[in-house]
Design a protein around this motif. Structure first.
Motif, PDB file in Angstrom:
ATOM      1  N   GLY A 298      18.474  76.312  67.325  1.00  0.00           N
ATOM      2  CA  GLY A 298      18.717  75.714  66.042  1.00  0.00           C
ATOM      3  C   GLY A 298      19.633  74.173  66.066  1.00  0.00           C
ATOM      4  N   GLY A 299      20.207  74.387  67.477  1.00  0.00           N
ATOM      5  CA  GLY A 299      21.158  73.035  67.728  1.00  0.00           C
ATOM      6  C   GLY A 299      20.399  71.904  67.834  1.00  0.00           C
ATOM      7  N   GLY A 300      21.159  70.922  67.927  1.00  0.00           N
ATOM      8  CA  GLY A 300      20.584  69.468  68.088  1.00  0.00           C
ATOM      9  C   GLY A 300      21.320  68.330  67.539  1.00  0.00           C
ATOM     10  N   LEU A 301      20.638  67.021  67.270  1.00  0.00           N
ATOM     11  CA  LEU A 301      21.565  66.096  66.870  1.00  0.00           C
ATOM     12  C   LEU A 301      21.177  65.911  65.418  1.00  0.00           C
ATOM     13  N   ALA A 302      22.328  65.682  64.681  1.00  0.00           N
ATOM     14  CA  ALA A 302      22.424  65.457  63.269  1.00  0.00           C
ATOM     15  C   ALA A 302      23.364  64.188  62.787  1.00  0.00           C
ATOM     16  N   GLN A 303      22.903  63.595  61.679  1.00  0.00           N
ATOM     17  CA  GLN A 303      23.749  62.343  61.449  1.00  0.00           C
ATOM     18  C   GLN A 303      24.770  62.868  60.423  1.00  0.00           C
ATOM     19  N   PRO A 304      26.025  62.186  60.449  1.00  0.00           N
ATOM     20  CA  PRO A 304      27.012  62.624  59.827  1.00  0.00           C
ATOM     21  C   PRO A 304      26.651  62.760  58.362  1.00  0.00           C
ATOM     22  N   GLY A 305      26.973  63.998  57.688  1.00  0.00           N
ATOM     23  CA  GLY A 305      26.527  64.282  56.401  1.00  0.00           C
ATOM     24  C   GLY A 305      25.366  65.174  56.461  1.00  0.00           C
ATOM     25  N   GLY A 306      24.722  65.463  57.512  1.00  0.00           N
ATOM     26  CA  GLY A 306      23.624  66.125  57.672  1.00  0.00           C
ATOM     27  C   GLY A 306      23.577  67.597  57.856  1.00  0.00           C
ATOM     28  N   SER A 307      22.805  68.333  58.213  1.00  0.00           N
ATOM     29  CA  SER A 307      22.610  69.752  58.067  1.00  0.00           C
ATOM     30  C   SER A 307      21.871  70.470  59.151  1.00  0.00           C
ATOM     31  N   LEU A 308      22.311  71.470  59.847  1.00  0.00           N
ATOM     32  CA  LEU A 308      21.669  72.265  60.630  1.00  0.00           C
ATOM     33  C   LEU A 308      21.907  73.703  60.400  1.00  0.00           C
ATOM     34  N   ASN A 309      20.924  74.476  60.910  1.00  0.00           N
ATOM     35  CA  ASN A 309      20.704  75.812  60.796  1.00  0.00           C
ATOM     36  C   ASN A 309      20.619  76.355  62.016  1.00  0.00           C
TER      37      ASN A 309
END
Length: 123
Positions: free
Chosen positions: A8-19
């Motif tokens: 579930g890891g990866g690249l996200a934008q500030p303010g975004g979400s990951l699970n």
């Protein structure tokens, strides 16, 4: 041998979400204290969140209100929902499991570890 399997890891934008997900083959997460740790380059490994076999949860002050740890006993999987991500959340995230009934911030208290999954928050 595989201990815990993370995804579930990866690249996200500030303010975004990951699970993030942590599967425990051959383990019963319902009978363990489960924790998520993170470690950025040059920094110590720190506890982000933990959940006990009884279902109580604990969070680091830096993620409180933004991250949620949960457990699905039927799937034998623990999750870390990460919302409102910040650049300072960038780190390798590790799932960990411990025998006992009390959570701990000390990595040495945990008996099983995942391989780590990279979370990068950047625009």
């Amino acid at each position: 041998q595989v201990q815990l399997v993370e995804s579930g890891g990866g690249l996200a934008q500030p303010g975004g979400s990951l699970n993030l997900s942590c599967a425990a083959p051959g383990r019963a997460v319902s009978r363990l204290v489960m924790g998520w740790f993170r470690q950025a380059p040059g920094k110590q490994r720190e506890l982000v969140a933990a959940i006990t076999s009884g279902g109580s949860t604990n969070y680091a002050d830096s993620v409180k209100g933004r991250f949620t740890i949960s457990r699905d006993n039927a799937k034998n999987t623990v999750y870390l929902q990460m919302n409102s991500l910040k650049a300072e959340d960038t780190a390798a995230y590790y799932c960990a499991a411990a025998y006992g009934s009390t959570w701990s911030t000390d990595p040495g208290r945990y008996d099983y570890w995942g391989q780590g999954t990279q979370v990068t928050v950047s625009s």
